[in-house]
Scaffold this motif. Structure first.
Motif, PDB file in Angstrom:
ATOM      1  N   ILE A   1       0.846  -1.206   0.000  1.00  7.91           N
ATOM      2  CA  ILE A   1       0.000   0.000   0.000  1.00  7.91           C
ATOM      3  C   ILE A   1       0.880   1.255   0.000  1.00  7.91           C
ATOM      4  N   VAL A   2       1.919   1.234   0.833  1.00 11.31           N
ATOM      5  CA  VAL A   2       2.795   2.418   0.936  1.00 11.31           C
ATOM      6  C   VAL A   2       3.564   2.614  -0.377  1.00 11.31           C
ATOM      7  N   GLU A   3       4.049   1.522  -0.944  1.00  9.99           N
ATOM      8  CA  GLU A   3       4.774   1.628  -2.230  1.00  9.99           C
ATOM      9  C   GLU A   3       3.894   2.272  -3.294  1.00  9.99           C
ATOM     10  N   LEU A   4       2.629   1.842  -3.341  1.00 10.07           N
ATOM     11  CA  LEU A   4       1.714   2.392  -4.356  1.00 10.07           C
ATOM     12  C   LEU A   4       1.423   3.861  -4.081  1.00 10.07           C
TER      13      LEU A   4
ATOM     14  N   TYR B   1       0.149  19.773  -3.686  1.00  8.60           N
ATOM     15  CA  TYR B   1      -0.936  20.699  -3.348  1.00  8.60           C
ATOM     16  C   TYR B   1      -0.923  21.082  -1.867  1.00  8.60           C
ATOM     17  N   GLY B   2       0.061  20.579  -1.135  1.00 14.14           N
ATOM     18  CA  GLY B   2       0.109  20.859   0.301  1.00 14.14           C
ATOM     19  C   GLY B   2      -0.483  19.755   1.157  1.00 14.14           C
ATOM     20  N   GLY B   3      -0.743  18.591   0.558  1.00 11.15           N
ATOM     21  CA  GLY B   3      -1.330  17.473   1.311  1.00 11.15           C
ATOM     22  C   GLY B   3      -0.279  16.596   1.974  1.00 11.15           C
ATOM     23  N   LEU B   4      -0.783  15.618   2.754  1.00 15.65           N
ATOM     24  CA  LEU B   4       0.122  14.710   3.476  1.00 15.65           C
ATOM     25  C   LEU B   4       0.349  13.394   2.735  1.00 15.65           C
ATOM     26  N   ASN B   5      -0.411  13.172   1.665  1.00 14.52           N
ATOM     27  CA  ASN B   5      -0.267  11.961   0.857  1.00 14.52           C
ATOM     28  C   ASN B   5      -0.411  10.671   1.687  1.00 14.52           C
ATOM     29  N   LEU B   6      -1.360  10.651   2.621  1.00 10.01           N
ATOM     30  CA  LEU B   6      -1.543   9.452   3.448  1.00 10.01           C
ATOM     31  C   LEU B   6      -2.408   8.426   2.722  1.00 10.01           C
ATOM     32  N   PRO B   7      -2.093   7.138   2.885  1.00 11.25           N
ATOM     33  CA  PRO B   7      -2.993   6.116   2.337  1.00 11.25           C
ATOM     34  C   PRO B   7      -4.296   6.064   3.138  1.00 11.25           C
ATOM     35  N   ASN B   8      -5.328   5.464   2.538  1.00 12.48           N
ATOM     36  CA  ASN B   8      -6.642   5.408   3.197  1.00 12.48           C
ATOM     37  C   ASN B   8      -6.612   4.694   4.539  1.00 12.48           C
TER      38      ASN B   8
ATOM     39  N   ASN C   1       6.747   4.441  -5.266  1.00 20.67           N
ATOM     40  CA  ASN C   1       8.156   4.056  -5.065  1.00 20.67           C
ATOM     41  C   ASN C   1       9.019   5.226  -4.567  1.00 20.67           C
ATOM     42  N   TYR C   2       8.444   6.040  -3.721  1.00 24.04           N
ATOM     43  CA  TYR C   2       9.161   7.116  -3.003  1.00 24.04           C
ATOM     44  C   TYR C   2       9.696   8.189  -3.977  1.00 24.04           C
ATOM     45  N   ALA C   3       8.863   8.451  -5.009  1.00 25.43           N
ATOM     46  CA  ALA C   3       9.280   9.401  -6.052  1.00 25.43           C
ATOM     47  C   ALA C   3       9.415  10.832  -5.527  1.00 25.43           C
ATOM     48  N   ASP C   4       8.768  11.167  -4.398  1.00 24.30           N
ATOM     49  CA  ASP C   4       8.800  12.554  -3.893  1.00 24.30           C
ATOM     50  C   ASP C   4      10.034  12.847  -3.048  1.00 24.30           C
TER      51      ASP C   4
ATOM     52  N   ALA D   1       8.818  14.119   2.569  1.00 23.35           N
ATOM     53  CA  ALA D   1       8.503  12.871   1.858  1.00 23.35           C
ATOM     54  C   ALA D   1       9.403  11.745   2.359  1.00 23.35           C
ATOM     55  N   PRO D   2       8.848  10.558   2.576  1.00 23.15           N
ATOM     56  CA  PRO D   2       9.664   9.447   3.078  1.00 23.15           C
ATOM     57  C   PRO D   2      10.638   8.920   2.022  1.00 23.15           C
ATOM     58  N   VAL D   3      11.770   8.412   2.499  1.00 23.00           N
ATOM     59  CA  VAL D   3      12.767   7.879   1.553  1.00 23.00           C
ATOM     60  C   VAL D   3      12.601   6.377   1.364  1.00 23.00           C
ATOM     61  N   ASN D   4      11.923   5.723   2.293  1.00 20.55           N
ATOM     62  CA  ASN D   4      11.683   4.277   2.167  1.00 20.55           C
ATOM     63  C   ASN D   4      10.491   3.886   3.057  1.00 20.55           C
ATOM     64  N   TYR D   5      10.212   2.591   3.103  1.00 19.86           N
ATOM     65  CA  TYR D   5       9.039   2.104   3.841  1.00 19.86           C
ATOM     66  C   TYR D   5       9.121   2.454   5.331  1.00 19.86           C
ATOM     67  N   GLU D   6      10.272   2.194   5.926  1.00 17.73           N
ATOM     68  CA  GLU D   6      10.429   2.434   7.372  1.00 17.73           C
ATOM     69  C   GLU D   6      10.201   3.919   7.684  1.00 17.73           C
ATOM     70  N   ASP D   7      10.739   4.768   6.823  1.00 16.05           N
ATOM     71  CA  ASP D   7      10.588   6.205   6.997  1.00 16.05           C
ATOM     72  C   ASP D   7       9.110   6.611   6.897  1.00 16.05           C
ATOM     73  N   ALA D   8       8.410   6.003   5.929  1.00 17.09           N
ATOM     74  CA  ALA D   8       6.982   6.314   5.750  1.00 17.09           C
ATOM     75  C   ALA D   8       6.214   5.931   7.014  1.00 17.09           C
ATOM     76  N   ILE D   9       6.499   4.751   7.558  1.00 14.97           N
ATOM     77  CA  ILE D   9       5.781   4.291   8.764  1.00 14.97           C
ATOM     78  C   ILE D   9       6.078   5.229   9.939  1.00 14.97           C
ATOM     79  N   GLU D  10       7.327   5.686  10.043  1.00 16.69           N
ATOM     80  CA  GLU D  10       7.663   6.636  11.126  1.00 16.69           C
ATOM     81  C   GLU D  10       6.875   7.936  10.954  1.00 16.69           C
ATOM     82  N   ASN D  11       6.766   8.394   9.697  1.00 16.02           N
ATOM     83  CA  ASN D  11       5.960   9.601   9.419  1.00 16.02           C
ATOM     84  C   ASN D  11       4.519   9.396   9.860  1.00 16.02           C
ATOM     85  N   TYR D  12       3.950   8.249   9.508  1.00 19.75           N
ATOM     86  CA  TYR D  12       2.552   7.981   9.875  1.00 19.75           C
ATOM     87  C   TYR D  12       2.404   7.990  11.396  1.00 19.75           C
ATOM     88  N   LYS D  13       3.368   7.376  12.073  1.00 21.69           N
ATOM     89  CA  LYS D  13       3.269   7.317  13.542  1.00 21.69           C
ATOM     90  C   LYS D  13       3.291   8.721  14.149  1.00 21.69           C
TER      91      LYS D  13
END
Ligand SMILES: Cc1cc2nc3c(=O)[nH]c(=O)nc-3n(C[C@H](O)[C@H](O)[C@H](O)COP(=O)(O)OP(=O)(O)OC[C@H]3O[C@@H](n4cnc5c(N)ncnc54)[C@H](O)[C@@H]3O)c2cc1C
Length: 249
Positions: free
Chosen positions: A23-26, A112-119, A30-33, A40-52
């Motif tokens: 889900i995070v990859e999609l 656009y200023g969003g957080l780009n969070l998955p559902n 693939n961390y294009a930002d 923007a997260p650099v990898n999966y672990e980083d994304a999860i830390e951001n969500y937390k």
């Protein structure tokens, strides 16, 4: 201090789901930002830390602002002033707190200023806000109406409306009419293009609209004469002017 995220470990359990990595990859394509935006997260672990981090902030706002305000919101309720709906005063405090915490445009792209969070994460935030005040959760979570514009709108419409939601303007989805509820094919609200004013005019009745005095409305209407097939367009209107987002649905 209370926190609806750290106090309820079952919420964090969603982040452990085996599908989360995909889900995070999609969502992050693939961390294009990562080279364009600092947050923007650099990898999966980083994304999860951001969500937390976002979950923790939301848990704090829910437990320490929205929940303590909830009784006063119920007692005061929304009311009319000069024929416009005004929320209970503590609802404005809640809105302000969620804006300051950056909890608007949560599913929208960073451009656009969003957080780009998955559902999944949006639902986790929503669950915590709902635990604090179910009514306010409706107002806050209707920001997801903007997903429809992001999906079906053009670049100009995206650039015009999405940043407003990311800045905390509210939304509603106006579908139901007196004779069209479960069966939305029966909607009769008419959308007519006004060539002179370069805008769409809406004529008809909607009812049962949650947060119906929001800043921006996503409105289901017909741009052609009534047919028995699906409705023809989705309209996007603001309280001052009306524009229509034409969508094949
Ligand atoms: C709290 C609340 C908030 C709402 N917020 C919004 C909103 O933000 N935006 C919006 O557009 N609308 C909103 N609505 C309206 C809601 O979407 C409609 O009430 C809903 O679609 C049902 O339509 P209806 O009330 O006209 O009932 P009807 O469609 O007339 O249904 C009446 C009864 O017939 C049954 N029924 C209907 N069709 C069938 C079928 N094909 N087969 C068997 N049984 C059927 C239903 O189950 C129901 O028991 C809200 C409603 C509520 C209660």
């Amino acid at each position: 201090m209370a926190n609806y995220y750290t106090d309820q470990p079952e919420i964090a359990f969603h982040l452990e789901h085996p599908l989360m990595k995909r889900i995070v990859e999609l969502k992050e394509r693939n961390y294009a930002d990562k080279d364009k935006y600092d947050d923007a997260p650099v990898n999966y672990e980083d994304a999860i830390e951001n969500y937390k981090r976002i979950l923790d902030i939301t848990g704090d706002v829910a437990a320490n602002i929205i929940e303590p305000n909830s009784e006063a919101v119920d007692l005061e309720g929304p009311h009319l002033i000069d024929n416009r709906m005004h929320y209970a005063s503590k609802t404005y405090e809640n809105l302000d707190a969620t804006r300051k915490a950056g909890l608007w445009g949560v599913s929208m792209p960073r451009q656009y200023g969003g957080l780009n969070l998955p559902n999944v994460v949006f639902s986790m935030l929503s669950e915590m806000i709902s635990s604090a005040d179910g009514g306010f959760q409706n107002i806050w979570s209707l920001q997801s109406c903007i997903d429809t514009l992001y999906e079906f709108g053009n670049d100009e419409q995206r650039a015009k409306y999405i940043p407003r939601i990311c800045n905390g303007e509210t939304m509603s989805m106006d579908l139901t009419e007196p004779d069209a509820g479960s069966d939305l094919q029966r909607v009769m609200l008419k959308a007519t293009f006004d060539e002179k004013e370069n805008c769409w005019r809406l004529n008809g009745v909607k009812r049962f609209i949650t947060n119906g005095d929001s800043d921006i409305h996503l409105v289901l209407a017909r741009s052609e004469e009534a047919r028995t097939t699906v409705a023809d367009c989705l309209c996007l209107s603001t309280t001052s002017a009306t524009e229509v987002l034409m969508c094949a649905i």
